[in-house]
Write a protein that holds these residues in place. Structure first.
Motif, PDB file in Angstrom:
ATOM      1  N   GLY A 292      38.323  69.813  18.063  1.00  0.00           N
ATOM      2  CA  GLY A 292      36.933  70.066  17.124  1.00  0.00           C
ATOM      3  C   GLY A 292      36.019  70.625  17.978  1.00  0.00           C
ATOM      4  O   GLY A 292      35.975  70.671  19.430  1.00  0.00           O
ATOM      5  N   CYS A 293      34.874  71.405  17.218  1.00  0.00           N
ATOM      6  CA  CYS A 293      33.980  71.807  18.071  1.00  0.00           C
ATOM      7  C   CYS A 293      32.656  71.110  18.658  1.00  0.00           C
ATOM      8  O   CYS A 293      32.034  71.319  19.572  1.00  0.00           O
ATOM      9  CB  CYS A 293      33.076  72.920  17.128  1.00  0.00           C
ATOM     10  SG  CYS A 293      32.084  71.975  15.687  1.00  0.00           S
ATOM     11  N   GLY A 294      32.730  69.636  18.180  1.00  0.00           N
ATOM     12  CA  GLY A 294      31.880  68.733  18.617  1.00  0.00           C
ATOM     13  C   GLY A 294      30.448  69.002  17.811  1.00  0.00           C
ATOM     14  O   GLY A 294      29.536  68.161  18.124  1.00  0.00           O
ATOM     15  N   ARG A 295      30.372  69.933  16.963  1.00  0.00           N
ATOM     16  CA  ARG A 295      29.035  69.959  16.488  1.00  0.00           C
ATOM     17  C   ARG A 295      28.888  70.093  14.873  1.00  0.00           C
ATOM     18  O   ARG A 295      27.556  69.761  14.542  1.00  0.00           O
ATOM     19  CB  ARG A 295      28.344  71.323  16.957  1.00  0.00           C
ATOM     20  CG  ARG A 295      28.279  71.848  18.423  1.00  0.00           C
ATOM     21  CD  ARG A 295      27.868  73.064  18.756  1.00  0.00           C
ATOM     22  NE  ARG A 295      28.702  74.230  18.360  1.00  0.00           N
ATOM     23  CZ  ARG A 295      29.826  74.480  18.879  1.00  0.00           C
ATOM     24  NH1 ARG A 295      30.052  73.846  20.243  1.00  0.00           N
ATOM     25  NH2 ARG A 295      30.688  75.411  18.665  1.00  0.00           N
ATOM     26  N   CYS A 296      30.079  70.194  14.208  1.00  0.00           N
ATOM     27  CA  CYS A 296      29.949  70.286  12.735  1.00  0.00           C
ATOM     28  C   CYS A 296      30.014  68.977  12.059  1.00  0.00           C
ATOM     29  O   CYS A 296      30.191  67.848  12.670  1.00  0.00           O
ATOM     30  CB  CYS A 296      30.913  70.953  12.171  1.00  0.00           C
ATOM     31  SG  CYS A 296      32.677  70.513  12.163  1.00  0.00           S
TER      32      CYS A 296
ATOM     33  N   CYS B 108      33.425  67.140  12.461  1.00  0.00           N
ATOM     34  CA  CYS B 108      33.644  66.279  13.831  1.00  0.00           C
ATOM     35  C   CYS B 108      32.694  65.434  14.016  1.00  0.00           C
ATOM     36  O   CYS B 108      33.352  64.178  14.596  1.00  0.00           O
ATOM     37  CB  CYS B 108      33.171  67.367  15.112  1.00  0.00           C
ATOM     38  SG  CYS B 108      34.342  68.565  15.234  1.00  0.00           S
TER      39      CYS B 108
ATOM     40  N   CYS C 221      38.211  70.663  11.704  1.00  0.00           N
ATOM     41  CA  CYS C 221      36.879  71.367  12.048  1.00  0.00           C
ATOM     42  C   CYS C 221      37.298  72.968  11.835  1.00  0.00           C
ATOM     43  O   CYS C 221      37.960  73.352  12.255  1.00  0.00           O
ATOM     44  CB  CYS C 221      36.840  71.121  13.630  1.00  0.00           C
ATOM     45  SG  CYS C 221      35.467  72.281  14.158  1.00  0.00           S
TER      46      CYS C 221
END
Ligand SMILES: [Zn+2]
Ligand SMILES: [Zn+2]
Length: 347
Positions: free
Chosen positions: A88-92, A95, A103
């Motif tokens: 995952g991007c870790g920001r959305c 996530c 993601c």
């Protein structure tokens, strides 16, 4: 570093020297110790699933963290780790909710970025995507968990919500299907294995399947008969129009179908009997990998010895043979055992 790379779709993957990847500010570099050779890598190499070129395959791996980016707070150099094949991007919002497997800005080693057929692989958003390994779990077994096994585990638990004594039908006893047979059995379910190949059914039986059904036009009918009215949960572990329909038709009222096999090309739109779905109040689930959040419960099953993913490893090879192993998937497989590449430390 050494890596196996292909320059064009279908071109022979070769062992090459590449610069070490940059460590993402929010990520880590992992020194790869083992990586699985998966049919998804083969699909990418064949061009069925477009990837950037040249590409280093490999998305199911385990290793040791060698560099930690400045924004990472929870990981340290020297940790033994693995990661989901979807990062995952870790920001959305997905996530943040722990659902990195869906993601919208996901990355996948071996597809969107260089993969793990290499001495080093970069993992983004390490606080989200990196999973520490239990001490007793060796790298080869850990690498074998990352794709087929985790996918089967999540299909059965998060989507199938399998309970003890439930009937679980598994359509297709290749790697993910056999993983599902093993995990469903460990969860206390009763398993019906369906496959067109007799050797695959025998393997399913060894891993706990109680009923074996030959795949084909009347497979669903035979599952319904054997289970006294249909399975509670049924998986299409193949990804074809026939097996998707058979899986749905295997269910008892209020049963849950989980689509695990990727439906590619001509199989993209199976003619599911929606009238039956309505009349029996069936649920249709899609399952795509498993986020890091869900790993601890699976690793606990492995650590307790309730499941034996090591039994699903077919052979262990060196990095120099990885390209040939990928190319060999163009021929029909004799066994469903996963080939795992083992890499030497400290290269
Ligand atoms: Zn995200
Ligand atoms: Zn895979």
């Amino acid at each position: 570093m050494q890596a196996v790379q292909y320059d064009a779709y279908g071109a022979t993957p070769t062992l090459v020297d590449l610069p070490a990847p940059d460590c993402p500010a929010d990520g880590v570099l992992v020194e790869v110790r083992a990586t699985g050779v998966c049919r998804s890598d083969w699909h990418a190499w064949q061009g069925h699933d477009p990837v950037s070129l040249p590409q280093v395959p490999g998305h199911e791996f385990a290793g040791v963290i060698s560099v930690v980016g400045p924004q990472v707070t929870t990981r340290r150099v020297g940790e033994r780790v693995t990661t989901p094949f979807v990062c995952g991007c870790g920001r959305c919002a997905y996530c943040a909710a722990g659902d990195a497997q869906v993601c919208p800005d996901q990355s996948q080693p071996g597809f969107t970025q260089p993969g793990s057929f290499a001495d080093l692989v970069a993992v983004p958003a390490a606080d989200l995507n990196v999973v520490p390994l239990p001490d007793g779990l060796d790298f080869v077994t850990a690498a074998s968990l990352g794709c087929r096994f985790a996918t089967a585990y999540r299909a059965l638990t998060a989507h199938g919500r399998v309970r003890p004594r439930d009937w679980v039908a598994v359509h297709g006893c290749g790697g993910v299907g056999l993983s599902a047979v093993m995990i469903a059995t460990a969860l206390g379910a009763r398993v019906v294995a369906v496959d067109v190949a007799e050797p695959a059914l025998r393997l399913a039986e060894e891993l706990g399947a109680e009923v074996l059904v030959e795949g084909g036009a009347d497979a669903a009918h035979r599952v319904v008969e054997a289970t006294g009215g249909g399975a509670h949960v049924s998986l299409d572990a193949v990804g074809s129009t026939d097996t998707a329909v058979a899986s749905v038709c295997s269910l008892r009222p209020r049963g849950r179908h989980v689509q695990v096999g990727l439906l590619l090309g001509e199989h993209a739109a199976p003619p599911l009997p929606m009238g039956v779905v309505v009349a029996r109040e069936l649920s249709i689930h899609g399952s795509h990998g498993m986020a890091a959040r869900d790993y601890p419960a699976m690793l606990d099953l492995v650590a307790r010895g309730a499941v034996r993913p090591d039994l699903l490893v077919g052979s262990v090879i060196g990095l120099g043979d990885a390209g040939a192993a990928l190319a060999a998937m163009s021929r029909p497989a004799m066994t469903a055992g996963l080939t795992v590449v083992r890499l030497e430390p400290g290269v």
